[in-house]
Enzyme design. Sequence first.
Site, short mmCIF file in Angstrom:
data_model
loop_
_atom_site.label_atom_id
_atom_site.label_comp_id
_atom_site.label_asym_id
_atom_site.label_seq_id
_atom_site.Cartn_x
_atom_site.Cartn_y
_atom_site.Cartn_z
N TYR A 1 11.37 8.00 1.21
CA TYR A 1 11.44 6.86 0.25
C TYR A 1 12.04 7.35 -1.26
CZ TYR A 1 8.19 5.65 3.13
OH TYR A 1 7.87 5.13 4.28
N ARG B 1 13.58 4.37 12.27
CA ARG B 1 12.77 5.46 12.60
C ARG B 1 11.87 4.34 13.51
NH1 ARG B 1 9.92 4.61 6.74
NH2 ARG B 1 8.73 6.24 7.52
N HIS C 1 12.57 -2.97 1.81
CA HIS C 1 11.89 -1.87 1.91
C HIS C 1 13.02 -0.72 1.42
CE1 HIS C 1 8.92 -3.43 4.62
NE2 HIS C 1 10.45 -4.26 4.98
N ALA D 1 3.45 -1.22 4.78
CA ALA D 1 2.96 -0.94 5.90
C ALA D 1 2.01 -2.11 7.02
CB ALA D 1 1.68 -0.02 6.11
N PRO E 1 0.84 -1.22 -0.23
CA PRO E 1 0.64 -0.06 0.15
C PRO E 1 1.26 1.07 0.44
CG PRO E 1 0.45 -1.28 2.03
CD PRO E 1 0.63 -2.06 0.97
N ASN E 2 0.32 2.02 -1.24
CA ASN E 2 0.61 3.85 -0.81
C ASN E 2 1.98 3.27 -1.49
OD1 ASN E 2 -1.40 4.77 0.49
ND2 ASN E 2 -0.61 3.83 2.65
N GLU F 1 12.27 -10.21 1.24
CA GLU F 1 11.12 -8.55 2.27
C GLU F 1 12.72 -7.26 1.83
OE1 GLU F 1 10.15 -9.23 5.72
OE2 GLU F 1 9.81 -7.06 6.66
N ARG G 1 5.38 11.98 -3.51
CA ARG G 1 5.28 12.55 -1.62
C ARG G 1 6.03 12.04 -0.66
NH1 ARG G 1 1.50 14.07 -3.13
NH2 ARG G 1 -0.62 14.07 -3.17
N ASN H 1 7.72 -5.51 -1.09
CA ASN H 1 7.79 -4.48 0.08
C ASN H 1 6.02 -4.01 0.07
OD1 ASN H 1 7.71 -2.18 1.63
ND2 ASN H 1 8.93 -1.29 -0.13
O1 CA2 Z 1 10.48 1.71 3.64
C1 CA2 Z 1 10.02 0.81 2.87
O2 CA2 Z 1 9.52 0.74 2.04
C2 CA2 Z 1 8.53 0.76 3.68
O3 CA2 Z 1 7.94 -0.60 3.40
C3 CA2 Z 1 6.83 1.80 3.20
C4 CA2 Z 1 5.89 1.23 4.15
C5 CA2 Z 1 6.47 1.58 5.71
O4 CA2 Z 1 5.05 1.79 5.92
C6 CA2 Z 1 6.92 0.53 6.10
O5 CA2 Z 1 7.42 0.80 7.08
C7 CA2 Z 1 8.26 0.55 5.07
C8 CA2 Z 1 5.48 2.97 3.20
C9 CA2 Z 1 5.20 2.82 1.86
C10 CA2 Z 1 4.56 4.14 1.49
O6 CA2 Z 1 4.92 4.80 0.36
C11 CA2 Z 1 4.43 5.53 0.26
C12 CA2 Z 1 5.10 6.67 -0.41
C13 CA2 Z 1 5.12 7.65 -1.36
C14 CA2 Z 1 4.23 8.75 -0.18
C15 CA2 Z 1 3.71 8.20 0.74
C16 CA2 Z 1 4.20 6.92 0.92
#
Ligand code: CA2
Length: 151
Positions: A23, A108, A101, A78, A10-11, A99, A18, A75
Site C-alpha cells: 500500500y 493479488r 484501489h 475489503a 476499513p484499515n 472506485e 503497515r 476506496n
Molecule cells: O488496494 C486497495 O486499495 C484495497 O482496497 C485495500 C484493501 C484491500 O482489502 C482491497 O482488496 C484492496 C485493504 C486495505 C488495508 O489497508 C491497510 C493499510 C495499511 C496497513 C494494513 C492495511
Amino acid sequence: MPDILVIHGPNLNLLGQREPGHYGADTLQDIEAEMAELARGHGVGLSSFQSNHEGEIVDRIHQTLRDGVDFIIINPGAYTHTSIAIRDAFLACRKPFIEVHLSNVHAREEFRRHSYLSDIAVGVISGLGKDSYLLALHAAIIRTQHSETPR
Ligand code: CA2
C-alpha cells in the site's frame, strides 16, 4: 463550486504505518493533502471520510442526498469484495462515483478480483498507489465541471 467526497474504507487509517509493500509509504493524510491541493487549484470543494464500519459508510453515502456532494471517490477497502449494502446505497442515492484501489487487485488473491461496485461505478482505477486517488480526482473534476448547469 462542485463538491467531491472521498470515502476511505476499513484499515486505510493505517496507511503508511503497515504493509508498505502493498500500500506504499504515504499516510492517508499525505494523500489527502495532495488531493486538497489539486482540488484547490481547480476551485473544487473536497471533503473526506474514513470508517472501519460498513454501516457508517452506508450512512455517509445516504448523507450525500442532503449535503450537496456531487461526486464520490471511494476506496471501499475489503468491503469492495463483500458489501451488497454499500452497492445498494450507491444504487439508492444515484451519486456518480469512481472506485479506487492502491494495489492492483487483479494481481493479488483471486477473491480480490470481484467487486460489488465496479459495474455501477463511472470508472475504476487500481494499482497506482497514491496516483490512483489523484487520477480519480482529475476525472471527477472534469466530470463535475462539465455537468454543471449554468446559472
Ligand atoms: O488496494 C486497495 O486499495 C484495497 O482496497 C485495500 C484493501 C484491500 O482489502 C482491497 O482488496 C484492496 C485493504 C486495505 C488495508 O489497508 C491497510 C493499510 C495499511 C496497513 C494494513 C492495511
